[in-house]
Design a protein around this motif. Sequence first.
Motif, mmCIF file in Angstrom:
data_model
loop_
_atom_site.group_PDB
_atom_site.id
_atom_site.type_symbol
_atom_site.label_atom_id
_atom_site.label_comp_id
_atom_site.label_asym_id
_atom_site.label_seq_id
_atom_site.Cartn_x
_atom_site.Cartn_y
_atom_site.Cartn_z
ATOM 1 N N MET A 1 6.939 -21.808 -5.451
ATOM 2 C CA MET A 1 5.864 -22.328 -4.633
ATOM 3 C C MET A 1 4.629 -22.462 -5.502
ATOM 4 S SD MET A 1 4.582 -20.618 -1.139
ATOM 5 C CE MET A 1 2.897 -20.680 -0.722
ATOM 6 N N SER A 2 4.002 -23.611 -5.498
ATOM 7 C CA SER A 2 2.823 -23.810 -6.333
ATOM 8 C C SER A 2 1.558 -23.760 -5.487
ATOM 9 C CB SER A 2 2.920 -25.146 -7.070
ATOM 10 O OG SER A 2 2.921 -26.207 -6.135
ATOM 11 N N GLU A 3 0.467 -23.492 -6.179
ATOM 12 C CA GLU A 3 -0.837 -23.429 -5.513
ATOM 13 C C GLU A 3 -1.378 -24.846 -5.328
ATOM 14 O OE1 GLU A 3 -2.397 -20.601 -4.544
ATOM 15 O OE2 GLU A 3 -0.774 -19.378 -5.279
ATOM 16 N N PRO A 4 -2.116 -25.110 -4.245
ATOM 17 C CA PRO A 4 -2.741 -26.415 -4.085
ATOM 18 C C PRO A 4 -3.728 -26.668 -5.220
ATOM 19 C CG PRO A 4 -2.823 -25.180 -2.020
ATOM 20 C CD PRO A 4 -2.327 -24.253 -3.091
ATOM 21 N N ALA A 5 -3.860 -27.927 -5.622
ATOM 22 C CA ALA A 5 -4.769 -28.291 -6.704
ATOM 23 C C ALA A 5 -6.180 -27.798 -6.404
ATOM 24 C CB ALA A 5 -4.770 -29.809 -6.892
ATOM 25 N N GLY A 6 -6.795 -27.187 -7.391
ATOM 26 C CA GLY A 6 -8.170 -26.723 -7.250
ATOM 27 C C GLY A 6 -8.317 -25.359 -6.619
ATOM 28 N N SER A 7 -7.220 -24.778 -6.100
ATOM 29 C CA SER A 7 -7.345 -23.468 -5.471
ATOM 30 C C SER A 7 -7.048 -22.378 -6.495
ATOM 31 C CB SER A 7 -6.384 -23.340 -4.280
ATOM 32 O OG SER A 7 -5.057 -23.247 -4.735
ATOM 33 N N PRO A 8 -7.727 -21.238 -6.359
ATOM 34 C CA PRO A 8 -7.440 -20.151 -7.290
ATOM 35 C C PRO A 8 -6.072 -19.557 -6.973
ATOM 36 C CG PRO A 8 -8.998 -19.423 -5.627
ATOM 37 C CD PRO A 8 -8.767 -20.895 -5.405
ATOM 38 N N GLY A 9 -5.390 -19.081 -8.000
ATOM 39 C CA GLY A 9 -4.082 -18.474 -7.806
ATOM 40 C C GLY A 9 -4.204 -17.060 -7.268
ATOM 41 N N LEU A 10 -3.087 -16.551 -6.786
ATOM 42 C CA LEU A 10 -3.067 -15.188 -6.251
ATOM 43 C C LEU A 10 -3.513 -14.159 -7.278
ATOM 44 C CD1 LEU A 10 0.248 -14.955 -4.204
ATOM 45 C CD2 LEU A 10 -2.082 -14.800 -3.344
ATOM 46 N N LEU A 11 -3.219 -14.409 -8.536
ATOM 47 C CA LEU A 11 -3.531 -13.431 -9.576
ATOM 48 C C LEU A 11 -4.783 -13.782 -10.374
ATOM 49 C CD1 LEU A 11 0.093 -12.701 -10.845
ATOM 50 C CD2 LEU A 11 -1.246 -11.489 -9.107
ATOM 51 N N SER A 12 -5.616 -14.685 -9.861
ATOM 52 C CA SER A 12 -6.823 -15.078 -10.592
ATOM 53 C C SER A 12 -7.874 -13.982 -10.622
ATOM 54 C CB SER A 12 -7.415 -16.359 -10.003
ATOM 55 O OG SER A 12 -7.820 -16.146 -8.661
ATOM 56 N N ARG A 13 -7.995 -13.228 -9.552
ATOM 57 C CA ARG A 13 -8.966 -12.126 -9.464
ATOM 58 C C ARG A 13 -8.357 -11.027 -8.592
ATOM 59 N NH1 ARG A 13 -13.318 -9.812 -11.490
ATOM 60 N NH2 ARG A 13 -14.965 -9.232 -10.072
ATOM 61 N N PRO A 14 -7.284 -10.416 -9.057
ATOM 62 C CA PRO A 14 -6.612 -9.424 -8.226
ATOM 63 C C PRO A 14 -7.306 -8.065 -8.247
ATOM 64 C CG PRO A 14 -5.498 -9.602 -10.309
ATOM 65 C CD PRO A 14 -6.586 -10.656 -10.305
ATOM 66 N N LEU A 15 -7.253 -7.393 -7.127
ATOM 67 C CA LEU A 15 -7.685 -5.997 -7.051
ATOM 68 C C LEU A 15 -6.415 -5.162 -7.200
ATOM 69 C CD1 LEU A 15 -10.250 -4.147 -6.269
ATOM 70 C CD2 LEU A 15 -8.852 -3.711 -4.251
ATOM 71 N N VAL A 16 -6.438 -4.227 -8.153
ATOM 72 C CA VAL A 16 -5.267 -3.416 -8.465
ATOM 73 C C VAL A 16 -5.616 -1.948 -8.242
ATOM 74 C CG1 VAL A 16 -3.551 -2.851 -10.227
ATOM 75 C CG2 VAL A 16 -4.595 -5.135 -10.209
ATOM 76 N N PRO A 17 -5.162 -1.346 -7.158
ATOM 77 C CA PRO A 17 -5.438 0.074 -6.930
ATOM 78 C C PRO A 17 -4.522 0.954 -7.783
ATOM 79 C CG PRO A 17 -4.584 -0.978 -4.924
ATOM 80 C CD PRO A 17 -4.514 -1.978 -6.016
ATOM 81 N N VAL A 18 -5.105 2.025 -8.342
ATOM 82 C CA VAL A 18 -4.314 3.014 -9.082
ATOM 83 C C VAL A 18 -4.678 4.397 -8.569
ATOM 84 C CG1 VAL A 18 -4.006 1.581 -11.143
ATOM 85 C CG2 VAL A 18 -5.943 3.154 -11.019
ATOM 86 N N ALA A 19 -3.683 5.283 -8.507
ATOM 87 C CA ALA A 19 -3.881 6.606 -7.929
ATOM 88 C C ALA A 19 -4.040 7.701 -8.973
ATOM 89 C CB ALA A 19 -2.708 6.953 -7.008
ATOM 90 N N SER A 20 -3.517 7.478 -10.181
ATOM 91 C CA SER A 20 -3.540 8.501 -11.220
ATOM 92 C C SER A 20 -3.312 7.824 -12.565
ATOM 93 C CB SER A 20 -2.429 9.525 -10.978
ATOM 94 O OG SER A 20 -1.154 8.898 -11.142
ATOM 95 N N GLU A 21 -3.373 8.609 -13.630
ATOM 96 C CA GLU A 21 -3.108 8.053 -14.957
ATOM 97 C C GLU A 21 -1.674 7.526 -15.042
ATOM 98 O OE1 GLU A 21 -3.447 9.247 -19.688
ATOM 99 O OE2 GLU A 21 -3.707 10.802 -18.166
ATOM 100 N N ASP A 22 -0.708 8.302 -14.574
ATOM 101 C CA ASP A 22 0.695 7.856 -14.608
ATOM 102 C C ASP A 22 0.900 6.604 -13.766
ATOM 103 O OD1 ASP A 22 1.379 9.955 -16.283
ATOM 104 O OD2 ASP A 22 2.194 11.203 -14.673
ATOM 105 N N ASP A 23 0.292 6.571 -12.601
ATOM 106 C CA ASP A 23 0.384 5.396 -11.740
ATOM 107 C C ASP A 23 -0.260 4.191 -12.411
ATOM 108 O OD1 ASP A 23 0.965 4.000 -9.246
ATOM 109 O OD2 ASP A 23 -1.188 4.133 -8.845
ATOM 110 N N ALA A 24 -1.382 4.407 -13.100
ATOM 111 C CA ALA A 24 -2.061 3.317 -13.802
ATOM 112 C C ALA A 24 -1.168 2.728 -14.889
ATOM 113 C CB ALA A 24 -3.378 3.810 -14.396
#
Length: 151
Positions: A1-24
Amino acid sequence: MSEPAGSPGLLSRPLVPVASEDDAVETCRTAFPRIAAAGGRPVVVHVIEKAGGAPDKASVEQREAAAEEAFAAVRDRAADHGLDVETDIRYGTDVVDAILAAAADADASAIVFHPRGGSWLLDLLTGDVRDRLIEESDRPVVVLPDPEGDQ
């Protein structure tokens, strides 16, 4: 599935939660190659959960030190993939609310995480956070599988 032209992708500015060093370490191993391939700029968040009136399990200073250890691991892995990464420590009595607020503040394109492996008991305990993120988020929630060949 592709993104519509001009739209940012899902991974363009993702928020990535981490719980610990190992999880990170594990989360970055899974997420950063995909984010780098998409040309994204991740924001990594660690939530310091407050007990809400009850005594906390550890001091704020100890928890902040643990967050910094996780962020050091994040920065190392980001450098390996040529990623410019932002880090954010959040404080709150509800982890999901803190993650959702961080996503809104960062104008995240998605919330991206790698589920922790484990037993049915671990899933029972952590599944609530995962399920609430999926149900309450106003943006996509991306659950990443292990990279191919690392199973």
